[in-house]
Design a protein around this motif. Structure first.
Motif, PDB file in Angstrom:
ATOM      1  N   GLN A   1      31.628  23.657  30.177  1.00 64.96           N
ATOM      2  CA  GLN A   1      32.865  23.453  31.024  1.00 64.96           C
ATOM      3  C   GLN A   1      33.553  24.719  30.714  1.00 64.96           C
ATOM      4  OE1 GLN A   1      33.400  21.740  33.882  1.00 64.96           O
ATOM      5  NE2 GLN A   1      31.826  20.305  33.612  1.00 64.96           N
ATOM      6  N   VAL A   2      34.287  25.038  32.179  1.00 72.15           N
ATOM      7  CA  VAL A   2      35.378  25.936  31.757  1.00 72.15           C
ATOM      8  C   VAL A   2      36.912  25.611  32.336  1.00 72.15           C
ATOM      9  CG1 VAL A   2      35.947  28.470  32.837  1.00 72.15           C
ATOM     10  CG2 VAL A   2      33.709  27.898  32.251  1.00 72.15           C
ATOM     11  N   GLN A   3      37.644  25.964  31.649  1.00 64.76           N
ATOM     12  CA  GLN A   3      39.217  25.606  32.240  1.00 64.76           C
ATOM     13  C   GLN A   3      40.093  26.914  32.399  1.00 64.76           C
ATOM     14  OE1 GLN A   3      38.075  23.832  29.044  1.00 64.76           O
ATOM     15  NE2 GLN A   3      37.059  22.525  30.567  1.00 64.76           N
ATOM     16  N   LEU A   4      40.687  27.056  33.358  1.00 62.05           N
ATOM     17  CA  LEU A   4      41.777  28.116  33.643  1.00 62.05           C
ATOM     18  C   LEU A   4      43.060  27.687  33.747  1.00 62.05           C
ATOM     19  CD1 LEU A   4      39.150  29.732  36.138  1.00 62.05           C
ATOM     20  CD2 LEU A   4      39.349  30.229  33.891  1.00 62.05           C
ATOM     21  N   VAL A   5      43.848  28.261  33.318  1.00 61.11           N
ATOM     22  CA  VAL A   5      45.345  28.079  33.407  1.00 61.11           C
ATOM     23  C   VAL A   5      46.094  28.968  33.799  1.00 61.11           C
ATOM     24  CG1 VAL A   5      47.247  27.017  31.939  1.00 61.11           C
ATOM     25  CG2 VAL A   5      44.869  26.070  31.656  1.00 61.11           C
ATOM     26  N   GLU A   6      46.901  29.006  34.901  1.00 61.68           N
ATOM     27  CA  GLU A   6      47.481  30.283  35.477  1.00 61.68           C
ATOM     28  C   GLU A   6      48.995  30.208  34.785  1.00 61.68           C
ATOM     29  OE1 GLU A   6      44.710  29.645  39.100  1.00 61.68           O
ATOM     30  OE2 GLU A   6      45.864  28.407  37.788  1.00 61.68           O
ATOM     31  N   SER A   7      49.462  31.013  34.589  1.00 66.46           N
ATOM     32  CA  SER A   7      51.261  31.272  34.702  1.00 66.46           C
ATOM     33  C   SER A   7      51.714  32.510  35.153  1.00 66.46           C
ATOM     34  CB  SER A   7      51.450  30.895  33.007  1.00 66.46           C
ATOM     35  OG  SER A   7      50.955  32.038  32.302  1.00 66.46           O
ATOM     36  N   GLY A   8      53.092  32.530  35.066  1.00 67.66           N
ATOM     37  CA  GLY A   8      53.821  33.806  35.724  1.00 67.66           C
ATOM     38  C   GLY A   8      54.313  33.763  36.948  1.00 67.66           C
ATOM     39  N   GLY A   9      54.103  32.666  37.816  1.00 68.59           N
ATOM     40  CA  GLY A   9      54.478  32.625  39.255  1.00 68.59           C
ATOM     41  C   GLY A   9      56.094  32.324  39.336  1.00 68.59           C
ATOM     42  N   GLY A  10      56.472  32.666  40.256  1.00 64.43           N
ATOM     43  CA  GLY A  10      58.011  32.316  40.619  1.00 64.43           C
ATOM     44  C   GLY A  10      58.442  32.916  41.887  1.00 64.43           C
ATOM     45  N   LEU A  11      59.798  32.750  41.971  1.00 65.91           N
ATOM     46  CA  LEU A  11      60.623  33.501  43.127  1.00 65.91           C
ATOM     47  C   LEU A  11      61.025  34.770  42.722  1.00 65.91           C
ATOM     48  CD1 LEU A  11      61.973  33.122  45.809  1.00 65.91           C
ATOM     49  CD2 LEU A  11      63.925  32.107  44.641  1.00 65.91           C
ATOM     50  N   VAL A  12      60.727  35.927  43.491  1.00 62.91           N
ATOM     51  CA  VAL A  12      61.285  37.219  43.205  1.00 62.91           C
ATOM     52  C   VAL A  12      61.567  37.776  44.583  1.00 62.91           C
ATOM     53  CG1 VAL A  12      58.921  38.011  43.612  1.00 62.91           C
ATOM     54  CG2 VAL A  12      60.521  39.193  41.920  1.00 62.91           C
ATOM     55  N   GLN A  13      62.605  38.719  44.386  1.00 68.45           N
ATOM     56  CA  GLN A  13      63.136  39.479  45.655  1.00 68.45           C
ATOM     57  C   GLN A  13      62.164  40.628  46.154  1.00 68.45           C
ATOM     58  OE1 GLN A  13      67.189  40.959  44.788  1.00 68.45           O
ATOM     59  NE2 GLN A  13      68.096  38.888  45.185  1.00 68.45           N
ATOM     60  N   PRO A  14      62.089  40.768  47.325  1.00 74.19           N
ATOM     61  CA  PRO A  14      61.418  41.950  47.721  1.00 74.19           C
ATOM     62  C   PRO A  14      61.704  43.217  46.870  1.00 74.19           C
ATOM     63  CG  PRO A  14      62.111  40.658  49.775  1.00 74.19           C
ATOM     64  CD  PRO A  14      62.766  40.197  48.359  1.00 74.19           C
ATOM     65  N   GLY A  15      60.351  43.829  46.546  1.00 73.88           N
ATOM     66  CA  GLY A  15      60.468  45.149  45.682  1.00 73.88           C
ATOM     67  C   GLY A  15      60.624  44.717  44.385  1.00 73.88           C
ATOM     68  N   GLY A  16      60.481  43.387  44.106  1.00 71.37           N
ATOM     69  CA  GLY A  16      60.561  42.985  42.540  1.00 71.37           C
ATOM     70  C   GLY A  16      59.040  43.239  42.006  1.00 71.37           C
ATOM     71  N   SER A  17      59.005  42.352  40.557  1.00 69.44           N
ATOM     72  CA  SER A  17      57.639  42.476  39.918  1.00 69.44           C
ATOM     73  C   SER A  17      57.603  41.067  39.392  1.00 69.44           C
ATOM     74  CB  SER A  17      57.396  43.626  39.040  1.00 69.44           C
ATOM     75  OG  SER A  17      57.640  44.882  39.499  1.00 69.44           O
ATOM     76  N   LEU A  18      56.191  40.831  39.197  1.00 69.32           N
ATOM     77  CA  LEU A  18      55.786  39.635  38.360  1.00 69.32           C
ATOM     78  C   LEU A  18      54.350  39.994  37.770  1.00 69.32           C
ATOM     79  CD1 LEU A  18      56.230  36.427  40.975  1.00 69.32           C
ATOM     80  CD2 LEU A  18      57.542  36.998  38.747  1.00 69.32           C
ATOM     81  N   ARG A  19      54.273  39.168  36.704  1.00 68.32           N
ATOM     82  CA  ARG A  19      53.035  39.469  35.984  1.00 68.32           C
ATOM     83  C   ARG A  19      52.215  37.826  35.708  1.00 68.32           C
ATOM     84  NH1 ARG A  19      51.502  40.810  29.653  1.00 68.32           N
ATOM     85  NH2 ARG A  19      49.913  41.895  30.112  1.00 68.32           N
ATOM     86  N   LEU A  20      51.184  37.766  36.638  1.00 64.29           N
ATOM     87  CA  LEU A  20      50.486  36.451  36.306  1.00 64.29           C
ATOM     88  C   LEU A  20      49.693  36.490  35.190  1.00 64.29           C
ATOM     89  CD1 LEU A  20      49.489  35.626  39.953  1.00 64.29           C
ATOM     90  CD2 LEU A  20      51.599  35.217  38.809  1.00 64.29           C
ATOM     91  N   SER A  21      49.152  35.505  34.585  1.00 64.03           N
ATOM     92  CA  SER A  21      48.322  35.488  33.321  1.00 64.03           C
ATOM     93  C   SER A  21      47.542  34.410  33.675  1.00 64.03           C
ATOM     94  CB  SER A  21      49.047  35.324  32.107  1.00 64.03           C
ATOM     95  OG  SER A  21      49.996  36.302  31.789  1.00 64.03           O
ATOM     96  N   CYS A  22      46.198  34.368  33.204  1.00 66.32           N
ATOM     97  CA  CYS A  22      45.300  33.194  33.470  1.00 66.32           C
ATOM     98  C   CYS A  22      44.445  33.240  31.942  1.00 66.32           C
ATOM     99  CB  CYS A  22      44.114  33.494  34.489  1.00 66.32           C
ATOM    100  SG  CYS A  22      42.848  32.404  34.612  1.00 66.32           S
ATOM    101  N   ALA A  23      44.617  32.223  31.123  1.00 70.67           N
ATOM    102  CA  ALA A  23      43.809  31.839  30.150  1.00 70.67           C
ATOM    103  C   ALA A  23      42.706  31.007  30.354  1.00 70.67           C
ATOM    104  CB  ALA A  23      44.996  31.225  28.993  1.00 70.67           C
ATOM    105  N   ALA A  24      41.619  31.493  29.722  1.00 71.69           N
ATOM    106  CA  ALA A  24      40.385  30.765  30.188  1.00 71.69           C
ATOM    107  C   ALA A  24      39.608  30.246  28.832  1.00 71.69           C
ATOM    108  CB  ALA A  24      39.176  31.774  30.602  1.00 71.69           C
ATOM    109  N   SER A  25      39.295  28.977  28.885  1.00 76.08           N
ATOM    110  CA  SER A  25      38.796  28.040  27.560  1.00 76.08           C
ATOM    111  C   SER A  25      37.507  27.743  28.131  1.00 76.08           C
ATOM    112  CB  SER A  25      39.698  27.304  27.232  1.00 76.08           C
ATOM    113  OG  SER A  25      40.145  26.158  27.846  1.00 76.08           O
ATOM    114  N   GLY A  26      36.695  26.945  27.031  1.00 83.78           N
ATOM    115  CA  GLY A  26      35.443  26.408  27.221  1.00 83.78           C
ATOM    116  C   GLY A  26      34.313  27.561  27.181  1.00 83.78           C
TER     117      GLY A  26
END
Length: 115
Positions: A1-26
């Motif tokens: 089995q494989v588990q994927l957990v995302e993080s880093g989303g949210g609300l940002v203004q136009p022109g802004g930046s975000l960094r998403l992460s996904c940690a895999a296990s299993g």
């Protein structure tokens, strides 16, 4: 089995930046591709970016020059750096792990780009 957990989303203004992460296990192997998809309300899920075991990347035309995908095989983690965000980037972003026989998905993380 494989588990994927995302993080880093949210609300940002136009022109802004975000960094998403996904940690895999299993039962994870660095030999397989990982990627990010997104789905906006009323739209089909679409590929945003993918990266193979050798580090070769594939990005959707709509995000080229703004988004970067990378992976850390030692940490079984894939990242999506999103710069110059636009309102049309608003969607739920899903991490994927693609083996020969199956595709695994994370639970998704909401990204909202709004002023």
């Amino acid at each position: 089995q494989v588990q994927l957990v995302e993080s880093g989303g949210g609300l940002v203004q136009p022109g802004g930046s975000l960094r998403l992460s996904c940690a895999a296990s299993g039962s994870i192997s660095s030999l397989y591709d990982m990627g990010w998809y997104r789905q906006a309300p009323g739209q089909q899920r679409e590929l945003v970016a993918a990266i193979n075991s050798g580090g070769t990347t594939n990005l959707a035309d709509s995000v080229k020059g703004r988004f970067t995908i990378s992976r850390d095989n030692a940490k079984n983690t894939v990242y999506l750096q999103m710069n110059s965000l636009k309102p049309e980037d608003t969607a739920v972003y899903y991490c994927s792990y693609q083996t020969i026989g199956a595709t695994y998905w994370g639970q998704g993380t909401q990204v909202t780009v709004s002023s």
